[in-house]
Structures are given as C-alpha cells and as structure tokens.
Design a protein around this motif. Sequence first.
Motif, PDB file in Angstrom:
ATOM      1  N   GLU A 164      45.892  81.976  -4.663  1.00  0.00           N
ATOM      2  CA  GLU A 164      45.831  81.672  -6.097  1.00  0.00           C
ATOM      3  C   GLU A 164      44.481  81.101  -6.497  1.00  0.00           C
ATOM      4  OE1 GLU A 164      48.143  81.168  -8.965  1.00  0.00           O
ATOM      5  OE2 GLU A 164      49.235  82.846  -8.096  1.00  0.00           O
ATOM      6  N   PHE A 165      43.970  80.175  -5.697  1.00  0.00           N
ATOM      7  CA  PHE A 165      42.722  79.507  -6.070  1.00  0.00           C
ATOM      8  C   PHE A 165      41.501  80.273  -5.558  1.00  0.00           C
ATOM      9  CE2 PHE A 165      45.812  76.251  -6.799  1.00  0.00           C
ATOM     10  CZ  PHE A 165      45.299  75.538  -7.859  1.00  0.00           C
ATOM     11  N   CYS A 166      41.626  80.865  -4.376  1.00  0.00           N
ATOM     12  CA  CYS A 166      40.629  81.826  -3.858  1.00  0.00           C
ATOM     13  C   CYS A 166      39.185  81.390  -4.109  1.00  0.00           C
ATOM     14  CB  CYS A 166      40.886  83.197  -4.470  1.00  0.00           C
ATOM     15  SG  CYS A 166      40.003  84.531  -3.627  1.00  0.00           S
ATOM     16  N   GLY A 167      38.780  80.288  -3.490  1.00  0.00           N
ATOM     17  CA  GLY A 167      37.404  79.816  -3.618  1.00  0.00           C
ATOM     18  C   GLY A 167      37.075  79.261  -4.982  1.00  0.00           C
ATOM     19  N   LEU A 168      37.984  78.433  -5.505  1.00  0.00           N
ATOM     20  CA  LEU A 168      37.803  77.802  -6.820  1.00  0.00           C
ATOM     21  C   LEU A 168      36.433  77.143  -6.933  1.00  0.00           C
ATOM     22  CD1 LEU A 168      39.198  76.519  -9.454  1.00  0.00           C
ATOM     23  CD2 LEU A 168      39.643  74.559  -7.970  1.00  0.00           C
ATOM     24  N   ARG A 169      35.722  77.434  -8.015  1.00  0.00           N
ATOM     25  CA  ARG A 169      34.448  76.776  -8.318  1.00  0.00           C
ATOM     26  C   ARG A 169      34.461  76.391  -9.789  1.00  0.00           C
ATOM     27  NH1 ARG A 169      34.637  77.072  -3.723  1.00  0.00           N
ATOM     28  NH2 ARG A 169      33.135  77.806  -2.183  1.00  0.00           N
ATOM     29  N   MET A 170      34.445  75.090 -10.067  1.00  0.00           N
ATOM     30  CA  MET A 170      34.475  74.626 -11.456  1.00  0.00           C
ATOM     31  C   MET A 170      33.325  73.672 -11.723  1.00  0.00           C
ATOM     32  SD  MET A 170      38.386  73.901 -12.501  1.00  0.00           S
ATOM     33  CE  MET A 170      39.593  75.195 -12.684  1.00  0.00           C
ATOM     34  N   PRO A 187      29.521  68.586  -5.514  1.00  0.00           N
ATOM     35  CA  PRO A 187      30.908  68.919  -5.853  1.00  0.00           C
ATOM     36  C   PRO A 187      31.885  68.324  -4.847  1.00  0.00           C
ATOM     37  CG  PRO A 187      29.512  70.871  -5.936  1.00  0.00           C
ATOM     38  CD  PRO A 187      28.699  69.787  -5.310  1.00  0.00           C
ATOM     39  N   ARG A 188      33.093  68.059  -5.304  1.00  0.00           N
ATOM     40  CA  ARG A 188      34.135  67.520  -4.438  1.00  0.00           C
ATOM     41  C   ARG A 188      35.077  68.633  -3.991  1.00  0.00           C
ATOM     42  NH1 ARG A 188      36.037  61.536  -6.405  1.00  0.00           N
ATOM     43  NH2 ARG A 188      34.001  60.766  -7.116  1.00  0.00           N
ATOM     44  N   PRO A 189      35.522  68.563  -2.723  1.00  0.00           N
ATOM     45  CA  PRO A 189      36.434  69.609  -2.245  1.00  0.00           C
ATOM     46  C   PRO A 189      37.825  69.457  -2.852  1.00  0.00           C
ATOM     47  CG  PRO A 189      36.161  67.903  -0.584  1.00  0.00           C
ATOM     48  CD  PRO A 189      35.198  67.576  -1.685  1.00  0.00           C
ATOM     49  N   VAL A 190      38.466  70.593  -3.072  1.00  0.00           N
ATOM     50  CA  VAL A 190      39.880  70.643  -3.425  1.00  0.00           C
ATOM     51  C   VAL A 190      40.589  71.296  -2.251  1.00  0.00           C
ATOM     52  CG1 VAL A 190      41.605  71.475  -5.061  1.00  0.00           C
ATOM     53  CG2 VAL A 190      39.306  70.877  -5.866  1.00  0.00           C
ATOM     54  N   SER A 191      41.609  70.632  -1.715  1.00  0.00           N
ATOM     55  CA  SER A 191      42.260  71.117  -0.499  1.00  0.00           C
ATOM     56  C   SER A 191      43.767  71.113  -0.644  1.00  0.00           C
ATOM     57  CB  SER A 191      41.874  70.230   0.701  1.00  0.00           C
ATOM     58  OG  SER A 191      40.474  70.084   0.822  1.00  0.00           O
ATOM     59  N   VAL A 192      44.398  71.998   0.108  1.00  0.00           N
ATOM     60  CA  VAL A 192      45.843  71.899   0.315  1.00  0.00           C
ATOM     61  C   VAL A 192      46.020  71.212   1.663  1.00  0.00           C
ATOM     62  CG1 VAL A 192      45.912  74.274   1.251  1.00  0.00           C
ATOM     63  CG2 VAL A 192      48.021  73.146   0.518  1.00  0.00           C
ATOM     64  N   ILE A 193      46.800  70.129   1.680  1.00  0.00           N
ATOM     65  CA  ILE A 193      46.933  69.317   2.881  1.00  0.00           C
ATOM     66  C   ILE A 193      48.391  69.271   3.306  1.00  0.00           C
ATOM     67  CG2 ILE A 193      44.908  67.933   2.299  1.00  0.00           C
ATOM     68  CD1 ILE A 193      46.815  65.679   1.450  1.00  0.00           C
ATOM     69  N   TYR A 194      48.583  69.088   4.617  1.00  0.00           N
ATOM     70  CA  TYR A 194      49.943  69.030   5.160  1.00  0.00           C
ATOM     71  C   TYR A 194      49.894  68.347   6.525  1.00  0.00           C
ATOM     72  CZ  TYR A 194      48.064  73.320   7.274  1.00  0.00           C
ATOM     73  OH  TYR A 194      47.270  74.237   7.918  1.00  0.00           O
ATOM     74  N   PRO A 195      51.027  67.831   6.998  1.00  0.00           N
ATOM     75  CA  PRO A 195      51.039  67.123   8.284  1.00  0.00           C
ATOM     76  C   PRO A 195      50.617  68.026   9.429  1.00  0.00           C
ATOM     77  CG  PRO A 195      53.021  66.607   7.050  1.00  0.00           C
ATOM     78  CD  PRO A 195      52.324  67.721   6.310  1.00  0.00           C
ATOM     79  N   THR A 234      36.019  73.891  -4.894  1.00  0.00           N
ATOM     80  CA  THR A 234      35.337  72.647  -5.255  1.00  0.00           C
ATOM     81  C   THR A 234      35.367  72.455  -6.760  1.00  0.00           C
ATOM     82  OG1 THR A 234      33.180  73.753  -5.410  1.00  0.00           O
ATOM     83  CG2 THR A 234      33.752  72.725  -3.286  1.00  0.00           C
ATOM     84  N   ILE A 235      35.259  71.181  -7.163  1.00  0.00           N
ATOM     85  CA  ILE A 235      35.112  70.861  -8.586  1.00  0.00           C
ATOM     86  C   ILE A 235      33.963  69.872  -8.735  1.00  0.00           C
ATOM     87  CG2 ILE A 235      37.533  71.258  -9.166  1.00  0.00           C
ATOM     88  CD1 ILE A 235      37.909  68.234  -9.094  1.00  0.00           C
ATOM     89  N   ILE A 277      42.035  66.198  -4.234  1.00  0.00           N
ATOM     90  CA  ILE A 277      40.647  66.311  -4.650  1.00  0.00           C
ATOM     91  C   ILE A 277      39.862  65.229  -3.919  1.00  0.00           C
ATOM     92  CG2 ILE A 277      39.040  66.127  -6.585  1.00  0.00           C
ATOM     93  CD1 ILE A 277      41.379  67.047  -8.394  1.00  0.00           C
ATOM     94  N   GLY A 278      38.858  65.634  -3.151  1.00  0.00           N
ATOM     95  CA  GLY A 278      38.081  64.672  -2.385  1.00  0.00           C
ATOM     96  C   GLY A 278      38.242  64.894  -0.895  1.00  0.00           C
TER      97      GLY A 278
END
Length: 296
Positions: A290-296, A263-271, A160-161, A145-146
Amino acid sequence: MDRFKAMQTFVQIAEQGSLTRAAEALGTSLPAVVRSLAALEAHLGVRLFHRTTRRLSLTEEGRHYLPSARDVLLAADAADLALKAEAREPAGQLTITAPVLFGHMYVAPAITRFMQRHDKVRCSVLLYDRTVNLLEEGIDVGIRIGALEDSSLVAQSLGTIRRVVVASPAYLALHGVPRHPRDLAGTPCVRGRIDAPLQWVFHEGGRTVNVTLGSRLEFNHLAPAIEACAAGMGFGTFFSYQVLPLVAQGRLKLVLEDFEPPPRPVSVIYPNARLLPARTRAFIDWMKAEFCGLRM
C-alpha cells in the motif's frame, strides 16, 4: 545414517532417561534406538552417554551437544509450521496501532481495504500519539514514525516523511517569507502540543541550526493547531503528511524547505517472533504494498 532422525533419537533418550522409554516415545523398537545412537556417536567420534546395566547418563560431550540438537529440531519444526501457516487463509483477531492523525488519514483506509480482501480477519485499531509497547499491551502490529529503539521488535520500512514549516499565504504576505531559519527567531508560532518545544531544529550544510520562537497559541491536539496556522495565526512545524492536503488547497505554504532536518522513517513494526500468524504476515505485506516507498 539419517542425521535428523539420529538427533531426534538422542534428544529423546536424554529426555526420557532410558533407551526403552525413548523407543516408546518415538514409536520404534529398542534395537532401532540403539543402532541410531551408535551411528550418531560413530559419526561424531565421541560417546554421548555413559551406559551401565542400571544407569544411563550424559557424558560431558553429550551435555554440550544436547542444546544444539534441540535447537536444530526446534528450527525444523518452526520451518514446517511456517510453511503450513502460509497455506492457511488469514483469519482471527488482529490488533494494530498507529499515530492518531497518520492512522486516520492513511492507515485506516489501508486497513479497510485489507479487511475487504480478507473477510475472516477481525481487527481492532488503536490510534495513540505515544510510544506503544506492543508486547506489554498485546498488540500485533504497529505503524511507527521515527527510529526503532526496541531490539525485541522487527521494523520493515514503509517510507519516509519530512518535518516541515508552514504558514498561511495571508500571514506570509503580511510578514514576509523567511529566507533563513534565523528569520523565525521570536516570531509567533502555533503549537499542536502544550509541551511542544519552542526551539525548532534545522539543518544547514551538515550542521544543526536551533531557532527559538515565541508561543502565541497552543493546543493539545494537532488538527486545530493546523487549522489555526491556516487561519494566519503564525508559523507551525508539522509532519508533511499532516499539512499536505492544505498545501494542495493553497491554504498553507511550505517555507525553508532547504533547511529541513533529515526525513524520518515510517515503519511497520511487530514482535521478533520465530512464527507469525498468517493474518499478521498478510497485513505486513499488504501495508508494504500500500505504501510502497512512501515519500512525503
């Protein structure tokens, strides 16, 4: 001329230091190696090697060309391996990290569904409320998150949240509903971290508004802080996902929504790796679906 094969021949000659040894390494004949090199030099319009009866050495042009030729061959190998990996079923060990509460509420259920689909994958889930160094700690994928600041990582957006302010209906009935952030100045707040700032940040008309509250109750964990807030102990600021279940139950109310920070971004991160195992790519794709453009 087969340029790719000619590049392979050139690189082998440079690495083996001999036309004969290059032919052996390539599993071809010496005349074929000589012809391939001659065709490449003719195509480029330069000599790549100084050749005498006793010695073979790169020319200045050959030294410049060698790294680029190697990169082309490595990229081709990587493309082949990636295509082969895509055909394989995801399997093996996958280590994932996420923030504690977000991981508990949203990530863990999604991982469970992923594991039910891919029975050859083994998974370790590490929930931390700190910034985790994926490379140093041997973690394959993170949910963050961030904003992402580490350029050695790749981030794909999940949504985003928001950062919200809440209080219990009973507390608001007793003390009134704030209409502007300055109405919070000096009022008691509940903190979910001992070191959480008492100055809260709001946005109004493109500018930042900072308000300092008083500390009445603080915890070193979010869950009891949220419960205390719902019990009427004061205002609290939390991420939206942390309090929306209690808002839906009527135990908390959102206030000052018009003054929330971006809003803050929510990301999946990897090397940032050229090749990812099939299990890692499958998990990244799964989380995005699963999250498909999450907006909270």
